[in-house]
Design a protein around this motif. Structure first.
Motif, PDB file in Angstrom:
ATOM      1  N   ARG A 136      86.804   4.885  32.653  1.00 27.36           N
ATOM      2  CA  ARG A 136      87.817   4.349  31.745  1.00 27.36           C
ATOM      3  C   ARG A 136      88.793   5.408  31.249  1.00 27.36           C
ATOM      4  O   ARG A 136      89.603   5.131  30.365  1.00 27.36           O
ATOM      5  CB  ARG A 136      87.141   3.691  30.534  1.00 27.36           C
ATOM      6  CG  ARG A 136      86.061   2.681  30.877  1.00 27.36           C
ATOM      7  CD  ARG A 136      86.593   1.565  31.735  1.00 27.36           C
ATOM      8  NE  ARG A 136      85.567   0.586  32.074  1.00 27.36           N
ATOM      9  CZ  ARG A 136      85.735  -0.414  32.929  1.00 27.36           C
ATOM     10  NH1 ARG A 136      86.895  -0.555  33.548  1.00 27.36           N
ATOM     11  NH2 ARG A 136      84.756  -1.251  33.183  1.00 27.36           N
ATOM     12  N   GLU A 236      79.928   3.415  35.520  1.00 19.79           N
ATOM     13  CA  GLU A 236      80.356   4.758  35.164  1.00 19.79           C
ATOM     14  C   GLU A 236      79.545   5.774  35.967  1.00 19.79           C
ATOM     15  O   GLU A 236      78.408   5.488  36.365  1.00 19.79           O
ATOM     16  CB  GLU A 236      80.115   5.023  33.668  1.00 19.79           C
ATOM     17  CG  GLU A 236      80.963   4.223  32.711  1.00 19.79           C
ATOM     18  CD  GLU A 236      82.316   4.874  32.454  1.00 19.79           C
ATOM     19  OE1 GLU A 236      82.643   5.877  33.120  1.00 19.79           O
ATOM     20  OE2 GLU A 236      83.052   4.352  31.594  1.00 19.79           O
ATOM     21  N   ASP A 350      84.878   1.782  25.765  1.00 22.69           N
ATOM     22  CA  ASP A 350      85.842   1.388  26.791  1.00 22.69           C
ATOM     23  C   ASP A 350      87.228   1.359  26.138  1.00 22.69           C
ATOM     24  O   ASP A 350      87.502   0.497  25.302  1.00 22.69           O
ATOM     25  CB  ASP A 350      85.466   0.007  27.337  1.00 22.69           C
ATOM     26  CG  ASP A 350      86.370  -0.475  28.454  1.00 22.69           C
ATOM     27  OD1 ASP A 350      87.558  -0.110  28.472  1.00 22.69           O
ATOM     28  OD2 ASP A 350      85.893  -1.251  29.307  1.00 22.69           O
TER      29      ASP A 350
END
Length: 398
Positions: A136, A236, A350
């Motif tokens: 992100r 991630e 996020d």
């Protein structure tokens, strides 16, 4: 300030535990991390603002991944020494002093704290880390009401230094820049301060309003799991688990214009009483606004800041974030206007789901006539230190 230093006067631990009334850690786990800086997260993320801070973004000078590893190891070593405190050890009478002496012959223990982050630009082609970039993490988005100065935007690495005393912050900044010279170069810096509560409760910003009343409760495990820390199983890189995303924004407040507006109009723009901090439909600072009972915005306007920022609906609940704000005063600009404002920082799991969703709702709000975001950046706050030999960002190299 208690025995736990942080970007806060008291620091909840990574499991959501708080502190005792005297500021001491409330659990053995939190106490251990406070003494050693070790734990799964950077603990000071969860802390309330201290009286003083310096937020500095740096550009990495090194040309190889090994250079960056050496930099991160050196930075971690200095953080440990500054946090632990004690009597500096000099190499000899002819050698440069190890410590700058600002705080006297002995560095106070547990008086300063740090939050270390990595910027998206660190994951460009220089070091071959494109595949390890936090999912992100992007360059900071420019929103319609922004007036960004490129010299105050971005950076490869961020360091926030927090303490109750201004000279303690300065001491730490001088130490870090000395020992990392040639490895990283400051890009931009903002010094901030948190005002004392007046007369009580949440501190005020330079617009005169209490700032940060409606933060999610970091003492709740669900908040930490769902809103703050990167969790296993998310899309991630594995090394990012335990980290969080940081947004920093330098928001200039056009105070000369704001001070000419009536208090009633100011309150309508914010959605709160200026004197007490209570929402316009409530009777106390921490009263929850009831938007359902005011669907037309007759009491709290539909475009009021607090209503847009947090509509308090099931669909917007996942966009809540942990907000930390500091005031700043940088003197006057070239036109003789006061250069004051807010160093806004927030933490989230996020950025797109939380900060950018919130900021999108705020596009065009009436308050935009009185503020001008001029700089900042997005950073990934790396996980905590696992042991005494660990260093910040080690996951990049494993």
């Amino acid at each position: 300030m208690g025995t736990v230093a942080g970007c806060a006067a008291s620091a909840p631990g990574p499991n959501g535990a708080g502190v005792n009334p005297d500021g001491s850690p409330a659990t053995p786990a939190v106490a251990a991390q406070a003494r050693s800086l070790e734990g799964p997260n950077q603990i000071d993320v969860l802390s309330e603002p201290t009286r003083h801070t310096a937020f500095v973004a740096f550009d990495v000078v090194g040309q190889s991944a090994g250079d960056v590893r050496d930099l991160l190891q050196t930075l971690t070593d200095r953080v440990r020494l500054l946090y632990t405190g004690g009597l500096p050890v000099n190499a000899g009478p002819a050698a440069p002093a190890d410590d700058n002496g600002i705080l006297g012959p002995t560095v106070p223990a547990h008086a300063v704290a740090f939050v270390i982050g990595l910027g998206a630009s660190l994951f460009d082609e220089r070091f071959g880390w494109a595949g390890r970039k936090p999912a992100r993490l992007t360059p900071m988005t420019t929103f319609p009401n922004d007036n960004l100065d490129a010299a105050q935007v971005g950076g490869d690495l961020s360091v926030q230094i927090c303490a109750e005393d201004e000279d303690t912050v300065m001491h730490a900044l001088r130490d870090i820049t000395k020992h990392t010279r040639g490895a990283m170069q400051p890009r931009w810096r903002v010094d901030g301060f948190a005002s004392p509560p007046r007369p009580s409760g949440t501190p005020r910003n330079l617009l005169g309003f209490k700032d940060g009343i409606a933060n999610p409760a970091v003492t709740e495990a669900a908040v930490l799991h769902d809103l703050i820390w990167v969790q296993p199983g998310l899309p991630e890189p594995a090394w990012t688990v335990g980290g969080t995303y940081l947004v920093a924004r330098i928001i200039r407040q056009l105070v000369e214009f704001w001070d000419r507006v009536s208090v009633e109009e100011q309150e309508n723009m914010i959605g709160r009483r200026r004197d007490t901090g209570a929402p316009l439909d409530g009777d106390g600072e921490f009263s929850t606004p009831d938007y359902g009972a005011d669907p037309q915005g007759n009491v709290i306007r539909l475009d009021a800041h607090i209503r847009l920022a947090n509509p308090r609906t099931a669909t917007t609940d996942p966009s809540r974030l942990l907000r930390r704000g500091y005031n700043y005063d940088r003197g006057i600009d070239v036109n003789g206007n006061l250069d004051q404002g807010l160093l806004f920082t927030c933490y989230q799991q996020d950025i797109q789901r939380q900060f950018e969703a919130t900021q999108t709702r705020l596009i065009g709000e009436p308050l935009t006539d009185y503020i001008s975001p001029v700089g900042g950046g997005y950073f990934f706050v790396v996980p905590g230190l696992s042991n005494a030999g660990d260093y910040f960002g080690r996951g990049l190299f494993t």
